[in-house]
Scaffold this active site. Structure first.
Site, PDB file in Angstrom:
ATOM      1  N   ASN A 145     -10.193  -0.221   0.044  1.00 28.07           N
ATOM      2  CA  ASN A 145      -8.734  -0.166   0.061  1.00 28.07           C
ATOM      3  C   ASN A 145      -8.211  -0.659  -1.294  1.00 28.07           C
ATOM      4  O   ASN A 145      -8.387  -1.827  -1.647  1.00 28.07           O
ATOM      5  CB  ASN A 145      -8.236  -1.069   1.204  1.00 28.07           C
ATOM      6  CG  ASN A 145      -6.723  -1.083   1.333  1.00 28.07           C
ATOM      7  OD1 ASN A 145      -6.000  -0.636   0.439  1.00 28.07           O
ATOM      8  ND2 ASN A 145      -6.241  -1.614   2.438  1.00 28.07           N
ATOM      9  N   CYS A 148       0.820  -1.233   0.000  1.00 29.31           N
ATOM     10  CA  CYS A 148       0.000   0.000   0.000  1.00 29.31           C
ATOM     11  C   CYS A 148       0.847   1.273   0.000  1.00 29.31           C
ATOM     12  O   CYS A 148       0.326   2.363  -0.246  1.00 29.31           O
ATOM     13  CB  CYS A 148      -0.942   0.003   1.197  1.00 29.31           C
ATOM     14  SG  CYS A 148      -1.971  -1.451   1.252  1.00 29.31           S
ATOM     15  N   HIS A 185      -3.376   6.940   2.880  1.00 28.37           N
ATOM     16  CA  HIS A 185      -3.794   5.673   2.272  1.00 28.37           C
ATOM     17  C   HIS A 185      -5.152   5.298   2.858  1.00 28.37           C
ATOM     18  O   HIS A 185      -5.376   5.428   4.061  1.00 28.37           O
ATOM     19  CB  HIS A 185      -2.756   4.591   2.568  1.00 28.37           C
ATOM     20  CG  HIS A 185      -3.241   3.219   2.242  1.00 28.37           C
ATOM     21  ND1 HIS A 185      -3.766   2.899   1.015  1.00 28.37           N
ATOM     22  CD2 HIS A 185      -3.308   2.085   2.986  1.00 28.37           C
ATOM     23  CE1 HIS A 185      -4.121   1.625   1.017  1.00 28.37           C
ATOM     24  NE2 HIS A 185      -3.867   1.111   2.201  1.00 28.37           N
TER      25      HIS A 185
HETATM   26  O1  UT7 Z   1      -3.840  -1.468   3.565  1.00 28.72           O
HETATM   27  C1  UT7 Z   1      -2.955  -2.211   4.357  1.00 28.72           C
HETATM   28  C2  UT7 Z   1      -3.144  -1.892   5.751  1.00 28.72           C
HETATM   29  N1  UT7 Z   1      -4.391  -2.412   6.227  1.00 28.72           N
HETATM   30  C3  UT7 Z   1      -4.942  -1.899   7.285  1.00 28.72           C
HETATM   31  O2  UT7 Z   1      -4.421  -0.945   7.800  1.00 28.72           O
HETATM   32  C4  UT7 Z   1      -6.175  -2.548   7.870  1.00 28.72           C
HETATM   33  C5  UT7 Z   1      -6.101  -2.518   9.357  1.00 28.72           C
HETATM   34  N2  UT7 Z   1      -7.129  -3.222  10.053  1.00 28.72           N
HETATM   35  C6  UT7 Z   1      -8.443  -2.919  10.013  1.00 28.72           C
HETATM   36  O3  UT7 Z   1      -8.840  -2.056   9.264  1.00 28.72           O
HETATM   37  C7  UT7 Z   1      -9.377  -3.598  10.961  1.00 28.72           C
HETATM   38  O4  UT7 Z   1      -8.641  -4.341  11.899  1.00 28.72           O
HETATM   39  C8  UT7 Z   1     -10.424  -4.517  10.273  1.00 28.72           C
HETATM   40  C9  UT7 Z   1     -11.434  -3.669   9.537  1.00 28.72           C
HETATM   41  C10 UT7 Z   1      -9.734  -5.452   9.307  1.00 28.72           C
HETATM   42  C11 UT7 Z   1     -11.175  -5.334  11.320  1.00 28.72           C
HETATM   43  O5  UT7 Z   1     -11.779  -4.478  12.276  1.00 28.72           O
HETATM   44  P1  UT7 Z   1     -11.640  -4.773  13.839  1.00 28.72           P
HETATM   45  O6  UT7 Z   1     -12.402  -3.731  14.516  1.00 28.72           O
HETATM   46  O7  UT7 Z   1     -10.163  -4.880  14.130  1.00 28.72           O
HETATM   47  O8  UT7 Z   1     -12.392  -6.146  13.983  1.00 28.72           O
HETATM   48  P2  UT7 Z   1     -11.847  -7.573  14.419  1.00 28.72           P
HETATM   49  O9  UT7 Z   1     -11.000  -8.172  13.362  1.00 28.72           O
HETATM   50  O10 UT7 Z   1     -11.281  -7.502  15.796  1.00 28.72           O
HETATM   51  O11 UT7 Z   1     -13.204  -8.349  14.517  1.00 28.72           O
HETATM   52  C12 UT7 Z   1     -14.210  -7.997  15.465  1.00 28.72           C
HETATM   53  C13 UT7 Z   1     -15.377  -8.940  15.280  1.00 28.72           C
HETATM   54  C14 UT7 Z   1     -14.956 -10.415  15.268  1.00 28.72           C
HETATM   55  O12 UT7 Z   1     -15.973 -11.155  15.885  1.00 28.72           O
HETATM   56  P3  UT7 Z   1     -15.827 -11.618  17.421  1.00 28.72           P
HETATM   57  O13 UT7 Z   1     -14.561 -12.435  17.444  1.00 28.72           O
HETATM   58  O14 UT7 Z   1     -15.712 -10.359  18.210  1.00 28.72           O
HETATM   59  O15 UT7 Z   1     -17.058 -12.385  17.641  1.00 28.72           O
HETATM   60  C15 UT7 Z   1     -14.918 -10.743  13.804  1.00 28.72           C
HETATM   61  O16 UT7 Z   1     -15.135 -12.121  13.558  1.00 28.72           O
HETATM   62  O17 UT7 Z   1     -15.994  -8.709  14.013  1.00 28.72           O
HETATM   63  C16 UT7 Z   1     -16.062  -9.923  13.290  1.00 28.72           C
HETATM   64  N3  UT7 Z   1     -15.941  -9.627  11.857  1.00 28.72           N
HETATM   65  C17 UT7 Z   1     -16.990  -9.334  11.086  1.00 28.72           C
HETATM   66  N4  UT7 Z   1     -18.316  -9.249  11.349  1.00 28.72           N
HETATM   67  C18 UT7 Z   1     -19.122  -8.903  10.324  1.00 28.72           C
HETATM   68  C19 UT7 Z   1     -14.820  -9.579  11.114  1.00 28.72           C
HETATM   69  N5  UT7 Z   1     -15.122  -9.246   9.844  1.00 28.72           N
HETATM   70  C20 UT7 Z   1     -16.468  -9.088   9.813  1.00 28.72           C
HETATM   71  C21 UT7 Z   1     -17.366  -8.746   8.787  1.00 28.72           C
HETATM   72  N6  UT7 Z   1     -18.668  -8.655   9.093  1.00 28.72           N
HETATM   73  N7  UT7 Z   1     -16.959  -8.492   7.533  1.00 28.72           N
END
Ligand code: UT7
Length: 328
Positions: free
Chosen positions: A285, A112, A255
Site C-alpha cells: 500500500n 490514500c 487503490h
Molecule cells: O489504505 C488505507 C486503507 N487501508 C485499508 O483499507 C486496510 C484495511 N484492512 C486490512 O487490510 C486488514 O484488516 C488487515 C490486513 C490490516 C488485517 O487483516 P484482518 O484479516 O482484518 O486481520 P486482523 O487484524 O483481524 O487479525 C487477525 C489475526 C490476529 O490474531 P488473533 O487476534 O486472531 O489471534 C492478529 O493479531 O492476525 C493477527 N495478525 C498477524 N499475524 C501474522 C495481525 N497482523 C499479523 C501479521 N502476521 N502481520
C-alpha cells in the site's frame, strides 16, 4: 477545449523488502501476509531519499512522455501524507527540482484518496481557467518513515513510491478525460486510521516518540468493511451518472490496500478480475502514490489505450473516498 491526460510516470525505490525479510523483524510469516493482504514485497526509499525525490522521478517520466519541461507547467498538485516538511510544501520543493518556474504549487492531503482528489482539483482548475495549459498531479509517499517497524499489524502493509500525471488543456472538441466523479469524506471516523502525534493536537515530545505515536495507527477490520462498501457505492454512482455499464470498462484501477478488498470490489461491480489492475503484490500500500503507479504501469504495458474507459477508486484516512470514471 478538452482536458486530457498527456503523460504518466511512476517511480519506486530500488530496495525491496520481502515478506521473508519481515519474518526476521516481527512475529509474522509469508503465508499470513500473502493470504490476508496479497502483498509479497514492497519498496523502501533510501535514508537520503525524501518524498520530493520520489515525486521528482515520477514527475520527470510523466513530463518526458508528455514532451514538455517543468517550465511549461502552470501548476503542481502534490498529494502526500509524508511531506518532506510540514512546510514548505512538497509541491514547492518539487517545483524547484523540476525548474517549474511558472507553476504555483501546493500539497493536497487526502491520505490514500490523494491522487483522486488531486485529479479532481486539477481538472476543475483547468476547466475553470484555460490559462492553465499543463498541470502536473503527483502522488508520492515515503510511508516507511511513518511505520512502526515493530508493529506487525501495520508494518507488513506499506511501501514507498510515486505516480504522476500530466494534464493538458487541448484546443479540440473531444470529451474531457473526466467523465464522472464522486468524492466524499467523513470526519466522524478519524480515530480508526491516523497518525496520532506530530501535529498541533499532539506535538512531538519524548513521550509521543516513546509511545510510537508518530507512526500509522489503523483499526484494520473497521477500515476494511468501510473501504469495500464506500468504494463500491462510489463506483456505482459514477457509472450511473455517466450511463456507462460496468462491462464497458477496460480497466478498474483501485487503490492497492488489500487484495481481498480489491477482489470484493470486483465481485460487487461484477467485473472479472482480469479487468482489475493489481500490483499490490509488488508494492504494498503506497497511499497517495498507488493509483498513479497503477495508471502509469497499465498505460505503459498497453493495458489501456487512448479512448478506453478506466474506473479509478480509492479509500483512505479522513475518511476520504471516491471514484472517477476517466477516458484515457
Ligand atoms: O489504505 C488505507 C486503507 N487501508 C485499508 O483499507 C486496510 C484495511 N484492512 C486490512 O487490510 C486488514 O484488516 C488487515 C490486513 C490490516 C488485517 O487483516 P484482518 O484479516 O482484518 O486481520 P486482523 O487484524 O483481524 O487479525 C487477525 C489475526 C490476529 O490474531 P488473533 O487476534 O486472531 O489471534 C492478529 O493479531 O492476525 C493477527 N495478525 C498477524 N499475524 C501474522 C495481525 N497482523 C499479523 C501479521 N502476521 N502481520
Amino acid at each position: 477545449m478538452s482536458i486530457r491526460i498527456k503523460g504518466t510516470g511512476s517511480y519506486v525505490p530500488e530496495r525491496i523488502l520481502t515478506n521473508a525479510d519481515l519474518e526476521k523483524m516481527v512475529e509474522t510469516n509469508d503465508e499470513w501476509i500473502r493470504t490476508r493482504t496479497g502483498i509479497e514485497e514492497r519498496r523502501l526509499a533510501s535514508p537520503e531519499q525524501a518524498t520530493s525525490d520520489l515525486a521528482e522521478q515520477a514527475a520527470r517520466r510523466a513530463l518526458d512522455q508528455a514532451g514538455i519541461t517543468g517550465a511549461d507547467l502552470s501548476a503542481i498538485v502534490c498529494a502526500t501524507i509524508t511531506p518532506d516538511y510540514v512546510f514548505p510544501s512538497t509541491g514547492c520543493l518539487l517545483q524547484q527540482k523540476l525548474g517549474a518556474t511558472n507553476a504555483f504549487s501546493f500539497d493536497l492531503e487526502a491520505a490514500c484518496s490523494g491522487l483522486l482528489y488531486s485529479l479532481e482539483v486539477a481538472y476543475s482548475l483547468m476547466k475553470a481557467n484555460k490559462k492553465y495549459r499543463y498541470v502536473l498531479v503527483v502522488g508520492a509517499e515515503k510511508l516507511s518513515c511513518i511505520v512502526n517497524w515493530a508493529d506487525r499489524n501495520t508494518c507488513v502493509l506499506f511501501g514507498d513510491g510515486a505516480g504522476a500525471v500530466v494534464l493538458e488543456n487541448v484546443a479540440d472538441d473531444r470529451p474531457d478525460f473526466v467523465i464522472a466523479s464522486d468524492l466524499h469524506s467523513d470526519g466522524s471516523y478519524t480515530e480508526i486510521l491516523k497518525l496520532p502525534a506530530g501535529g498541533s493536537r499532539n506535538p512531538a515530545s519524548p513521550e509521543t516518540v516513546a509511545a510510537h505515536q508518530h507512526s500509522i495507527f489503523m483499526a484494520g477490520k473497521d477500515v476494511f468493511k468501510l473501504a469495500v462498501n464506500h468504494m463500491s457505492a462510489s463506483c456505482r454512482r459514477v457509472l450511473e451518472e455517466a450511463k456507462v455499464d460496468a462491462s464497458a470498462i477496460k480497466l478498474v484501477i483501485p487503490h492497492q490496500a488489500n487484495l481481498r478488498i480489491i477482489q470484493s470490489l470486483a465481485q460487487r461491480l461484477d467485473v472479472p478480475e482480469d479487468r482489475v489492475f493489481i500490483n499490490i503484490n509488488r508494492f504494498g500500500n503506497t497511499s497517495a502514490a498507488s493509483i498513479g503507479l497503477c495508471l502509469d504501469e497499465a498505460a505503459r504495458a498497453g493495458r489501456i489505450q487512448p479512448g478506453d474507459y478506466v474506473l479509478l477508486t480509492a479509500f483512505g484516512g479522513g475518511l476520504t473516498w471516491g471514484a472517477m470514471l476517466i477516458q484515457y
